[in-house]
Design an enzyme around this catalytic site. Sequence first.
Site, PDB file in Angstrom:
ATOM      1  N   ALA A 163     -24.673  26.051 -37.455  1.00  0.00           N
ATOM      2  CA  ALA A 163     -24.915  27.507 -37.133  1.00  0.00           C
ATOM      3  C   ALA A 163     -26.649  27.706 -37.451  1.00  0.00           C
ATOM      4  O   ALA A 163     -27.373  27.614 -36.844  1.00  0.00           O
ATOM      5  CB  ALA A 163     -23.935  28.217 -37.226  1.00  0.00           C
ATOM      6  N   GLU A 165     -36.319  25.834 -43.376  1.00  0.00           N
ATOM      7  CA  GLU A 165     -36.274  24.661 -42.855  1.00  0.00           C
ATOM      8  C   GLU A 165     -38.218  24.193 -42.644  1.00  0.00           C
ATOM      9  O   GLU A 165     -38.848  24.916 -42.142  1.00  0.00           O
ATOM     10  CB  GLU A 165     -35.702  24.895 -41.485  1.00  0.00           C
ATOM     11  CG  GLU A 165     -34.332  25.105 -41.728  1.00  0.00           C
ATOM     12  CD  GLU A 165     -33.544  25.072 -40.360  1.00  0.00           C
ATOM     13  OE1 GLU A 165     -34.266  24.843 -39.306  1.00  0.00           O
ATOM     14  OE2 GLU A 165     -32.474  25.329 -40.192  1.00  0.00           O
ATOM     15  N   HIS A 167     -31.793  20.184 -38.161  1.00  0.00           N
ATOM     16  CA  HIS A 167     -31.748  21.020 -37.210  1.00  0.00           C
ATOM     17  C   HIS A 167     -31.795  20.333 -35.861  1.00  0.00           C
ATOM     18  O   HIS A 167     -32.459  20.853 -34.893  1.00  0.00           O
ATOM     19  CB  HIS A 167     -32.741  22.025 -37.233  1.00  0.00           C
ATOM     20  CG  HIS A 167     -32.331  23.298 -36.445  1.00  0.00           C
ATOM     21  ND1 HIS A 167     -32.459  24.581 -36.964  1.00  0.00           N
ATOM     22  CD2 HIS A 167     -31.597  23.465 -35.211  1.00  0.00           C
ATOM     23  CE1 HIS A 167     -31.895  25.726 -36.060  1.00  0.00           C
ATOM     24  NE2 HIS A 167     -31.438  24.884 -35.148  1.00  0.00           N
TER      25      HIS A 167
END
Length: 299
Positions: free
Chosen positions: A223, A253, A274
């Site tokens: 998520a 990230e 991701h």
Amino acid sequence: MAKLLICDPIAASAIEALRATGVEIDVQDSITLEELAEVIGEYEGMVVRGRTKVREPLIDKATHTRIIIRGGVGLDNIDVAYAESKGIQVCNTPAASSNAVAELALGMMFALARHIARADASMKAGGWDKKKLKGTELSGKTLGVIGYGRIGRLLGAKGKALGMQVVAYDPYIKHEDLVPLEELLAQADYISLHLPHTETTHHLLNTAQFALMKNGVRIVDAARGGVMDEAALYAALLSGKVAAAALDVYSEEPPQGELLRKLVELPQVVATPHIGASTKEAQARIGDEIVKLVQEYLA
Ligand code: NAD
């Protein structure tokens, strides 16, 4: 529409279809924020994915922009309220990638149950760790889904098809699978997160919630990174409270800080960069929806 700037990579077929609407399309899908600030004043529309951060200073320069289209779900890279206060319409393509993410979460559950990534790494290093790689089955286990929207419900259906019991927690909808969060945490053998990251959901799973979980629970997060307290997860993995975790998203990230590097490198963690929405089918659907949004805007 005068001109539309595509700031992040989208499907080539979508670019072609956008050109066919008669709109002038410029593609600069690796443009930096500094370069974007220089040129954005010329554009009535912009298309972004997650890479381009559309914050207040950029919006202030976007004096002719009337529409921002985010290909994908989360709008966390856009200051939506500020853009709207300037009369800019902000839209996204929320359903296009749901199945891709649900399938990744399911794949991660299988990876955790059968140690697939560890088995592969060991084989590539010349090993044959047959005895160390005894797994478990998903069938008959309880899957707890936190956030029962588009992706969560798709995963719930896939879990049921595999013979799992499915319980879910979501305070904003009605559904027969819903139970209180404490009950889900106490019952679930697998927990999968499918809710947005907001001020309210920040660290929704923290040390106190981990304490309520079954010993040996397995957790999937495809998520958003900040929904789970990663330091608490790391501690729970070291203590064995959480047997294994699969992560597609991170509070940073790519994950570069010391804690996140240590988390990603744990043998009981399966980590992906991701890639939840990264399927050919989802990218094509995102492209199709972007075209539809432009057509609706023009109409
Ligand atoms: P959705 O809006 O359809 O569903 C989210 C659900 O979360 C809603 O039903 C909402 O009521 C619920 N929710 C909100 N606050 C909650 C809380 N405090 N506790 C429990 N539930 C709560 O969204 P979706 O399309 O299913 O996407 C879910 C998540 O997946 C989003 O965070 C999205 O950013 C993420 N996502 C990740 C990827 C990826 O590449 N990994 C791709 C797409 C989406």
